[in-house]
Design a protein around this motif. Structure first.
Motif, PDB file in Angstrom:
ATOM      1  N   ASN A  68       0.803  -1.223   0.000  1.00 15.72           N
ATOM      2  CA  ASN A  68       0.000   0.000   0.000  1.00 15.72           C
ATOM      3  C   ASN A  68       0.836   1.273   0.000  1.00 15.72           C
ATOM      4  O   ASN A  68       0.293   2.372  -0.119  1.00 15.72           O
ATOM      5  N   ILE A  69       2.152   1.136   0.164  1.00 18.27           N
ATOM      6  CA  ILE A  69       3.026   2.304   0.198  1.00 18.27           C
ATOM      7  C   ILE A  69       3.189   2.854  -1.228  1.00 18.27           C
ATOM      8  O   ILE A  69       3.433   2.082  -2.160  1.00 18.27           O
ATOM      9  N   PRO A  70       3.018   4.168  -1.421  1.00 19.11           N
ATOM     10  CA  PRO A  70       3.033   4.750  -2.775  1.00 19.11           C
ATOM     11  C   PRO A  70       4.211   4.345  -3.641  1.00 19.11           C
ATOM     12  O   PRO A  70       4.046   4.035  -4.816  1.00 19.11           O
ATOM     13  N   ILE A  71       5.430   4.338  -3.087  1.00 16.77           N
ATOM     14  CA  ILE A  71       6.604   4.020  -3.901  1.00 16.77           C
ATOM     15  C   ILE A  71       6.542   2.579  -4.424  1.00 16.77           C
ATOM     16  O   ILE A  71       7.080   2.256  -5.483  1.00 16.77           O
ATOM     17  N   LYS A  83       3.505   0.898  -4.810  1.00 13.01           N
ATOM     18  CA  LYS A  83       2.339   0.825  -5.693  1.00 13.01           C
ATOM     19  C   LYS A  83       2.713   1.135  -7.133  1.00 13.01           C
ATOM     20  O   LYS A  83       2.085   0.642  -8.068  1.00 13.01           O
ATOM     21  N   ALA A  84       3.733   1.975  -7.303  1.00  6.90           N
ATOM     22  CA  ALA A  84       4.155   2.360  -8.655  1.00  6.90           C
ATOM     23  C   ALA A  84       4.908   1.240  -9.363  1.00  6.90           C
ATOM     24  O   ALA A  84       5.123   1.305 -10.572  1.00  6.90           O
TER      25      ALA A  84
END
Length: 269
Positions: free
Chosen positions: A151-154, A156-157
């Motif tokens: 779930n951490i943005p970095i 998720k990318a």
């Protein structure tokens, strides 16, 4: 995995090394086949999260020896579900709306009730003590971090397969550090390497989870993986011959049924 490590035996250092080595082998194969792209920051972050996962797994291995697989797994499942659900609500915005929160809380209460039933024991020696439960709870923090990782943005990318190898490498690094600080003789022991079989199977399961998360979402995928409590609990009784009286079996079956119902119910929150 817990059934194989239980059969092979060895110390927690032997078992966690086997898991780390086996999963890294699977990770290398996946990397060579898929050739994913991943940036350096995500790669390092994945290694750290994998290493932290070893805390949760070491806690399980030690608990397997203290209170058995059939007692550890239901309790660990509850700690993981409750902890991840709370983190999901407080940090990642899960269970939005009053109705979702009510359903989620009721489901978690059902899961907790199920765990309490599975812990019923007729013998004083077989009872789960407060100390055993707190030890398992504290080490489960490693699982919470690992499960929150997607779930951490970095992250998720990135694609799921791109961070799979560094996660598995992190598990192996964590296992080696644990062995060096607690049991250096473990690296010379036969069980250290036989447990790689369990690691290979866990690696396949971890890869399957990635594809399930992509198809069904992280929350639903995590919940369904926890239904492995059925296999682990009854496998511990039948395969590892962990004794339970007729009364204990009735409570265990009822408890597992509640854990399954509660686990599935959280997916409707």
């Amino acid at each position: 995995m817990p059934l194989i490590t239980g059969k092979v035996g060895g110390s927690p250092a032997n078992q966690i090394f086997g898991i780390g080595a086996g999963t890294t082998i699977v990770g290398l194969i996946v990397f060579m086949v898929t050739r994913p792209a991943v940036n350096a920051t995500a790669f390092l972050f994945a290694i750290v999260c994998g290493a932290l996962w070893t805390i949760g797994q070491i806690g399980q291995f030690i608990s397997f020896k203290r209170i058995g697989v059939s007692n550890t797994y239901p309790l660990s499942t509850v700690f993981q579900l409750v902890g991840n659900s709370i983190l999901g609500v407080l940090i990642f915005g899960d269970w939005q709306g009053t109705q979702s929160k009510i359903i989620g809380v009721i489901a978690l209460i059902i899961v907790i009730a199920g765990a309490l039933l599975t812990s019923v024991s007729d013998e004083k020696a077989g009872k789960i003590t407060f100390k055993d439960a707190m030890f398992l709870l504290c080490t489960t923090v490693g699982y919470w971090i690992y499960s929150s990782f997607p779930n951490i943005p970095i992250i998720k990318a990135q694609s799921g397969t791109s961070v799979f190898l560094p996660e598995m490498m992190g598990i192996l690094i964590g296992a080696i550090i644990f062995g060096l600080f607690t049991d250096r003789q473990s690296f010379k022991q036969r069980e250290q390497y036989l447990n790689i079989i369990a690691g290979l199977l866990w690696g396949i399961a971890a890869l399957s989870y990635i594809y399930s998360a992509q198809a069904n979402g992280n929350t639903s995928a995590f919940i369904w993986t926890q239904l492995s409590v059925i296999i682990a609990t009854f496998g511990g009784i039948t395969v590892l011959h962990e004794h339970k009286s007729r009364r204990e079996m009735i409570f265990t079956i009822a408890g597992i049924a509640l854990i399954v119902v509660g686990s599935v119910a959280t997916s409707f929150a």
